[in-house]
Design a protein around this motif. Sequence first.
Motif, PDB file in Angstrom:
ATOM      1  N   GLU A 234       0.808  -1.217   0.000  1.00 40.26           N
ATOM      2  CA  GLU A 234       0.000   0.000   0.000  1.00 40.26           C
ATOM      3  C   GLU A 234       0.844   1.270   0.000  1.00 40.26           C
ATOM      4  OE1 GLU A 234      -2.392  -0.178   3.467  1.00 40.26           O
ATOM      5  OE2 GLU A 234      -0.697  -0.114   4.874  1.00 40.26           O
ATOM      6  N   ALA A 235       2.083   1.196   0.508  1.00 44.81           N
ATOM      7  CA  ALA A 235       2.905   2.404   0.607  1.00 44.81           C
ATOM      8  C   ALA A 235       3.734   2.675  -0.642  1.00 44.81           C
ATOM      9  CB  ALA A 235       3.831   2.303   1.820  1.00 44.81           C
ATOM     10  N   VAL A 236       4.040   1.645  -1.425  1.00 50.55           N
ATOM     11  CA  VAL A 236       4.960   1.836  -2.564  1.00 50.55           C
ATOM     12  C   VAL A 236       4.430   1.270  -3.874  1.00 50.55           C
ATOM     13  CG1 VAL A 236       7.025   1.935  -1.116  1.00 50.55           C
ATOM     14  CG2 VAL A 236       6.211  -0.278  -1.948  1.00 50.55           C
ATOM     15  N   GLY A 237       3.260   0.676  -3.865  1.00 49.68           N
ATOM     16  CA  GLY A 237       2.702   0.137  -5.103  1.00 49.68           C
ATOM     17  C   GLY A 237       3.264  -1.237  -5.457  1.00 49.68           C
ATOM     18  N   GLU A 238       3.336  -1.509  -6.767  1.00 48.97           N
ATOM     19  CA  GLU A 238       3.776  -2.818  -7.236  1.00 48.97           C
ATOM     20  C   GLU A 238       5.295  -2.891  -7.352  1.00 48.97           C
ATOM     21  OE1 GLU A 238       1.787  -4.018 -10.782  1.00 48.97           O
ATOM     22  OE2 GLU A 238      -0.207  -3.964  -9.860  1.00 48.97           O
ATOM     23  N   LEU A 239       5.859  -4.047  -6.967  1.00 45.25           N
ATOM     24  CA  LEU A 239       7.295  -4.269  -7.004  1.00 45.25           C
ATOM     25  C   LEU A 239       7.583  -5.599  -7.688  1.00 45.25           C
ATOM     26  CD1 LEU A 239       8.144  -3.349  -3.295  1.00 45.25           C
ATOM     27  CD2 LEU A 239       8.281  -1.851  -5.276  1.00 45.25           C
ATOM     28  N   VAL A 257      14.779 -18.361   1.000  1.00 43.16           N
ATOM     29  CA  VAL A 257      14.256 -17.695  -0.198  1.00 43.16           C
ATOM     30  C   VAL A 257      14.562 -16.211  -0.072  1.00 43.16           C
ATOM     31  CG1 VAL A 257      12.233 -17.204  -1.605  1.00 43.16           C
ATOM     32  CG2 VAL A 257      12.434 -19.417  -0.453  1.00 43.16           C
ATOM     33  N   ALA A 258      15.355 -15.710  -1.006  1.00 39.21           N
ATOM     34  CA  ALA A 258      15.748 -14.298  -1.003  1.00 39.21           C
ATOM     35  C   ALA A 258      15.150 -13.608  -2.220  1.00 39.21           C
ATOM     36  CB  ALA A 258      17.269 -14.166  -1.020  1.00 39.21           C
ATOM     37  N   TYR A 259      14.757 -12.356  -2.043  1.00 37.70           N
ATOM     38  CA  TYR A 259      14.120 -11.583  -3.113  1.00 37.70           C
ATOM     39  C   TYR A 259      15.003 -10.399  -3.489  1.00 37.70           C
ATOM     40  CZ  TYR A 259       9.986 -14.278  -1.875  1.00 37.70           C
ATOM     41  OH  TYR A 259       9.113 -15.303  -1.623  1.00 37.70           O
ATOM     42  N   THR A 260      15.296 -10.295  -4.791  1.00 40.17           N
ATOM     43  CA  THR A 260      16.134  -9.219  -5.303  1.00 40.17           C
ATOM     44  C   THR A 260      15.293  -8.317  -6.206  1.00 40.17           C
ATOM     45  OG1 THR A 260      18.099 -10.624  -5.261  1.00 40.17           O
ATOM     46  CG2 THR A 260      18.182  -8.677  -6.675  1.00 40.17           C
ATOM     47  N   PRO A 261      15.384  -7.005  -6.052  1.00 43.21           N
ATOM     48  CA  PRO A 261      14.615  -6.105  -6.929  1.00 43.21           C
ATOM     49  C   PRO A 261      14.929  -6.376  -8.391  1.00 43.21           C
ATOM     50  CG  PRO A 261      15.589  -4.884  -5.110  1.00 43.21           C
ATOM     51  CD  PRO A 261      16.183  -6.259  -5.055  1.00 43.21           C
ATOM     52  N   ASP A 262      13.894  -6.458  -9.203  1.00 37.07           N
ATOM     53  CA  ASP A 262      14.085  -6.744 -10.621  1.00 37.07           C
ATOM     54  C   ASP A 262      14.288  -5.472 -11.442  1.00 37.07           C
ATOM     55  OD1 ASP A 262      14.090  -8.903 -12.666  1.00 37.07           O
ATOM     56  OD2 ASP A 262      12.363  -7.790 -13.467  1.00 37.07           O
ATOM     57  N   ASP A 263      13.996  -4.328 -10.868  1.00 35.23           N
ATOM     58  CA  ASP A 263      14.183  -3.070 -11.587  1.00 35.23           C
ATOM     59  C   ASP A 263      14.406  -1.942 -10.573  1.00 35.23           C
ATOM     60  OD1 ASP A 263      11.619  -2.493 -10.560  1.00 35.23           O
ATOM     61  OD2 ASP A 263      10.641  -3.168 -12.398  1.00 35.23           O
ATOM     62  N   GLU A 264      14.634  -0.747 -11.076  1.00 37.03           N
ATOM     63  CA  GLU A 264      14.940   0.405 -10.216  1.00 37.03           C
ATOM     64  C   GLU A 264      13.736   0.786  -9.356  1.00 37.03           C
ATOM     65  OE1 GLU A 264      17.393   3.365  -8.590  1.00 37.03           O
ATOM     66  OE2 GLU A 264      17.764   1.522  -9.724  1.00 37.03           O
ATOM     67  N   LYS A 265      12.538   0.642  -9.908  1.00 36.86           N
ATOM     68  CA  LYS A 265      11.332   0.971  -9.134  1.00 36.86           C
ATOM     69  C   LYS A 265      11.234   0.092  -7.894  1.00 36.86           C
ATOM     70  CE  LYS A 265       6.295   1.341  -9.539  1.00 36.86           C
ATOM     71  NZ  LYS A 265       5.934   0.395  -8.475  1.00 36.86           N
ATOM     72  N   ALA A 266      11.527  -1.174  -8.042  1.00 40.18           N
ATOM     73  CA  ALA A 266      11.464  -2.090  -6.904  1.00 40.18           C
ATOM     74  C   ALA A 266      12.551  -1.754  -5.888  1.00 40.18           C
ATOM     75  CB  ALA A 266      11.594  -3.533  -7.380  1.00 40.18           C
ATOM     76  N   ARG A 267      13.747  -1.417  -6.397  1.00 43.43           N
ATOM     77  CA  ARG A 267      14.837  -1.072  -5.480  1.00 43.43           C
ATOM     78  C   ARG A 267      14.476   0.150  -4.646  1.00 43.43           C
ATOM     79  NH1 ARG A 267      18.706   2.236  -4.660  1.00 43.43           N
ATOM     80  NH2 ARG A 267      18.156   3.505  -6.462  1.00 43.43           N
ATOM     81  N   LYS A 268      13.919   1.167  -5.294  1.00 42.34           N
ATOM     82  CA  LYS A 268      13.537   2.379  -4.578  1.00 42.34           C
ATOM     83  C   LYS A 268      12.390   2.089  -3.605  1.00 42.34           C
ATOM     84  CE  LYS A 268      15.022   5.711  -8.091  1.00 42.34           C
ATOM     85  NZ  LYS A 268      14.573   6.742  -9.055  1.00 42.34           N
ATOM     86  N   GLY A 269      11.476   1.202  -3.998  1.00 50.86           N
ATOM     87  CA  GLY A 269      10.368   0.855  -3.125  1.00 50.86           C
ATOM     88  C   GLY A 269      10.846   0.196  -1.848  1.00 50.86           C
ATOM     89  N   LEU A 270      11.812  -0.710  -1.956  1.00 55.52           N
ATOM     90  CA  LEU A 270      12.365  -1.342  -0.758  1.00 55.52           C
ATOM     91  C   LEU A 270      13.062  -0.324   0.130  1.00 55.52           C
ATOM     92  CD1 LEU A 270      13.874  -4.735  -2.013  1.00 55.52           C
ATOM     93  CD2 LEU A 270      11.722  -4.346  -0.809  1.00 55.52           C
ATOM     94  N   ALA A 271      13.737   0.658  -0.502  1.00 59.17           N
ATOM     95  CA  ALA A 271      14.420   1.695   0.280  1.00 59.17           C
ATOM     96  C   ALA A 271      13.410   2.526   1.066  1.00 59.17           C
ATOM     97  CB  ALA A 271      15.244   2.584  -0.644  1.00 59.17           C
TER      98      ALA A 271
END
Length: 305
Positions: A234-239, A257-271
Amino acid sequence: MNTTQRRRPELAGFLRGRRARVTPADVGMPPGLRRRTPGLRREEVAQLSGVGVTWYTWLEQGRPINASPQVLDAVARTLRLDQTEREHLYHLAEVPYESEPELPAQTVSAEIQGIIDALDPRPAAVYNSRYDILAANPPYRDLFFVSQTLDIGVPNVLWTLFTVPEPGCPVVFRDSELPLMVATLRSAYGRHVGEPAWEDYIRGLSAASPRFAKLWAGGDVLPPGPRVKTFRHEAVGELRMTSVSLSVDGMPECRIVAYTPDDEKARKGLAVLRERRERLWPPSLPAATASLGSQSPMSPTTWGT
């Protein structure tokens, strides 16, 4: 030289080595006189195992003879082989090995917890073969905590995904993701057919979710593997995140099981999620931080996917 020809000398050397370390006293036999070998004689191993001396001699010489699981078990008991050595004996004798069924692990060591914590900022968790969540790091909880699961009372990925309403589910494409996860579950179930804990789990989830029951009846199987999944928060949308499974020594049928951001949007969302967490639990609040870090591995705050 084929595989069988390579294994026979290995089998011969393995049996001789294991026989040499077992003394007559270990098996309740008198030492006797003029003993030239430090361990048991071949005829003593044969006698204690209930097999013919000639047959055992040929087995130890690596000759191409057939051995049944029952006979190998008898030899393994006489030579006091542990489970790993017994499995090795089966492989060298080219006899299919079936290990004793083990209950899925329900806890992790401090070392494993430290490893997944060190993967921050990547979300990571430890699953067993039933998708129970045994441990998780803070980024995993940031991304995958689903408030509705507090009412479910089951710290399990599939229970969350199949019973939480669509708007609150962290997985975006459930129609394509859930069949893959059920097929992965079934590939593990094959090793546990008939076990009460597994049968109760399948029966309970089937009753709770007609969608799961239908997919389970399909019978598809699939091993775990790296995949790109899309999650929502809800805070960052789709990742978009790539999941990678890593086996854990000493924890059969468990994986990190580890999850790695697939793109820059996902990386920024995790941050962004990490910043939110640090505002809620700043280093200046050691009690709060300690409480968050010491959650039980089966705590509802570790639920997710």
